[in-house]
Design a protein around this motif. Sequence first.
Motif, short mmCIF file in Angstrom:
data_model
loop_
_atom_site.label_atom_id
_atom_site.label_comp_id
_atom_site.label_asym_id
_atom_site.label_seq_id
_atom_site.Cartn_x
_atom_site.Cartn_y
_atom_site.Cartn_z
N ARG A 297 8.33 2.78 0.41
CA ARG A 297 7.04 2.15 0.14
C ARG A 297 6.12 3.20 -0.47
NH1 ARG A 297 6.29 -2.41 4.87
NH2 ARG A 297 8.47 -2.50 5.47
N SER A 298 5.67 2.92 -1.68
CA SER A 298 4.84 3.89 -2.37
C SER A 298 3.41 3.84 -1.84
CB SER A 298 4.83 3.60 -3.88
OG SER A 298 4.17 2.38 -4.13
N LYS A 299 2.72 4.92 -2.00
CA LYS A 299 1.33 4.99 -1.57
C LYS A 299 0.48 4.01 -2.39
CE LYS A 299 -2.37 8.39 -0.89
NZ LYS A 299 -2.69 9.83 -0.92
N ALA A 300 0.75 3.94 -3.68
CA ALA A 300 -0.04 3.04 -4.53
C ALA A 300 0.09 1.60 -4.06
CB ALA A 300 0.41 3.17 -5.99
N ASN A 301 1.29 1.21 -3.68
CA ASN A 301 1.49 -0.17 -3.24
C ASN A 301 0.81 -0.43 -1.92
OD1 ASN A 301 3.50 -2.19 -1.59
ND2 ASN A 301 3.26 -2.78 -3.74
N VAL A 302 0.88 0.52 -0.99
CA VAL A 302 0.22 0.36 0.31
C VAL A 302 -1.29 0.22 0.12
CG1 VAL A 302 -0.34 1.51 2.49
CG2 VAL A 302 2.01 1.52 1.64
N LEU A 303 -1.86 1.07 -0.72
CA LEU A 303 -3.31 1.00 -0.95
C LEU A 303 -3.70 -0.28 -1.68
CD1 LEU A 303 -4.02 4.71 -1.98
CD2 LEU A 303 -4.64 3.59 0.16
N ALA A 304 -2.86 -0.73 -2.62
CA ALA A 304 -3.18 -1.94 -3.38
C ALA A 304 -3.24 -3.16 -2.48
CB ALA A 304 -2.15 -2.14 -4.49
#
Length: 869
Positions: free
Chosen positions: A589-596
């Motif tokens: 799970r990428s950080k960008a996806n978690v934040l999005a």
Amino acid sequence: MRAPRSFSLLILALATGLSSWWGCEALENGMMPPATPTPTAAVKVSGDGQTATVGQQLADPLVVQINDQFGNAMSAITVNFSVTGGDGSVSPASGMTDASGQVSTDWVLGTGAGAQEVTATVANSSVSTAFAATGEADAPTGLAEVSGNNQRAPRSATLPDPVTVRVVDQFGNGVSGIDVAFEVTSGGGSIDPAMATTDAAGEANTVWTLGSTIGQQTIDAVLTAPDDTIQFTAEALDFFITSIAPDTIAEGLSATITGEGFDDATPANNMVTIDGVPAVVTAATQTELTVTVPAFDCKPARDVDVLVTLAGQTTNTVSHPLEPAAFLNLAVGEQQIIQDPNSFCLQFAPSALGDEYIIGVGSAAETPNAVLSFSLTAETGATLPVAPPVPLPVRRVATSSRPLPDPETLERWNARLKAEAALREWEERHLLGSGRAIRQSVTPAAAVVPSVGDTITFRVPDADGPDFCQFAEITTVVRVVGQAGVFVTDTANPTTDSLTLAELQAYSDTFDVNLYDVDTTYLGTPSDLDTNQRVFVVLTVEVNKFSAVAGFAFSGDLFDRAFCAASDSGEIFYGHVPDPNNEAGPGARSKANVLAQMASLIAHEFAHVIQQSRRVVINPGAGMSRWEAEGQATLMEEVVGHDVLGNTPGQNYGSAVARGAPGGTQWYDAAFRQLARYFGHLPSGGKAANAPEDCTLFGADGVVTGCEFFQFYGASYAFQRFVADQFGPSYPGGEAALHRDWVSANPTLNGVANIEALLGVSFDSVFSRWAAMLYADDRTAGLDPSIAMLSWDMLDIFSSFASDDFRLIPVDRSFVAFSDTRGVRGGSTAYTRLSAAAARPALALRARDAADDILSMGPRPQFWVVRLQ
């Protein structure tokens, strides 16, 4: 004399050189060795297009020439002749071309008048050509009856059908240009004309007006060369119908039959049938009957036969126009809803212009496991005189396209929906169902607000197991304390690309400023079991370990641990964390996806915290139905998104906002993609069969359908947005108050019963309007606002998807007779688009069961129509 050896060697060398030249230099210069001649064309030389009497040989033989690829005639080529049109013969059937490349045959025509054909084909080849000829009828041999015999009519009346004969030859072909005489032979009367000449089909006719003599009358049709006569018979009546009024009779209304010989003493003795159905005679004289036109079972406007019977005698049969009691009469953009299955019939009057309708057969019963089987049957009737075609106006069709979310976001959306649907289903059965609303039984002591750096232990429910009250215990550290939320992180979280304090603070600020305020305004304030006046946001790798979860709220946290061991006795959201190296196991799970996802995910799950706590702790009763709870939580994503982006409800936003505005992908796009699931779109690609009728607004646990089992998210969101648009502006306190009351006004009710108590109207009518909106919204000018999605331009939004897989696609039908047998699941609608581009006949359309009987009321069947053009 033999050549010297040296000369022979010279000749050999020259031959070798010539061969080498053809093989190399000739090829280099674009030259090829001579090709072998082959038949490539069959050319008709003579005999084509002749005319002769049927059964006779043509005057000229058929001659064909076979040429090679260079146009040269070819000898010694076999050609086959075959009759390919008509029943004649050829002789010979096969021949070989002569020195000029030609071969011929004689053709005897078949016995059928008209076009005939012979084909010449090169043997073992596709090279061919066809000769045509016309067969003319032979000499006349007699008369044949065509029509008009044995008619019945009032005395002195003109028969409705002409008397027609055909002059034929020995083979039955009609012979044109022959005079036929007609003469009255009994009963008086007259014919017009008395002499008629046969037409191209060999037919001649006359109109017969009967004499005043009652009973049988006759005329003869006479051919003089050769001598032949056919007699025609008619019956002249003194008991007959002369006219019917009005010009078009209507079901259930009075009609007047004028004639002679009726029974005026006992009106009921006059047995009147209209299209074979008895009509009630209400008054009678010897020359006039007044009747009530019977009602028919959803039959179109048409011409019907009217007949009177009295004392074993019958009148002549009169054809007369009939129409139903009422036609469908809708303005463009208007809907008609029919909820009584006895009246599931639409009557379309004949039209000289094109038109278009969308028709729905739905089931409003909150029983997604039940399927309503039905047949939709159309019968055509009367037509109007043909008018010049008038094309339909072009409907508005949006063609915009929008960027797709990244694949990881799409995958997480799907995973989240599947996991959350399973969690809500487990809560319904184990925690929130009838008799299980046992709230937190121990009131904890007053607690101080946590401080940054505090260590707190939580129990994370087992979102992958059969029992969500099983748990994993974790240790967390308080990272941010806001006005509404406390953000804590698991000490065991992956350290690679982890969330920074600044990122957590930013989301805490969004929660304080946007999420908490909007969700509580719309849904009410949550309970505060842990007395810290805040919601815990627990970000832990334990959520990552679950195969298909991004984050969730768990109603078990509102119960005592004696009832649910995983309870943390508070208001909590559990969320995933960045794990780019997949340390948790089920997927990176990428950080960008978690934040999005974080803001919209918390907006959704915090809505569940409010719903659950208000119905478990604050106003103990029954939990909300899963479909209404998830639809409302998805709506909260939209409303919070409006607050973040500066948008407002009721603005009819199109795809530019719904799918393309900055941040719009996260706030809005997912909801419309979920609605596309209800329309049949499959995450793996393609479209489910029988969608949306096999999908359901209510969700379908344990039921095998062609749709994703979590497709109800988007449908319920769209339903609740539609309800908010339609009822919110007039609801005391607006749409926010409407949704607060949806949660709390009737805490013992859920689902359809809760909605009916909230709105004070039948769910069925709202359901039918919503179903119509899904297709009709923004599709035509002048659409009735009561079937519009006032907040969103649905046509523009779904036109922006790249494929029809995302769209609601109805079954297409035109104004012809048809019968479709289909099924519709509780909470869905089967759609049919009925259209005609130009003039069309009358049509009656009925919805029945498979045996053509009235549908049962049990599934709460709905039948509605919207005129689009």
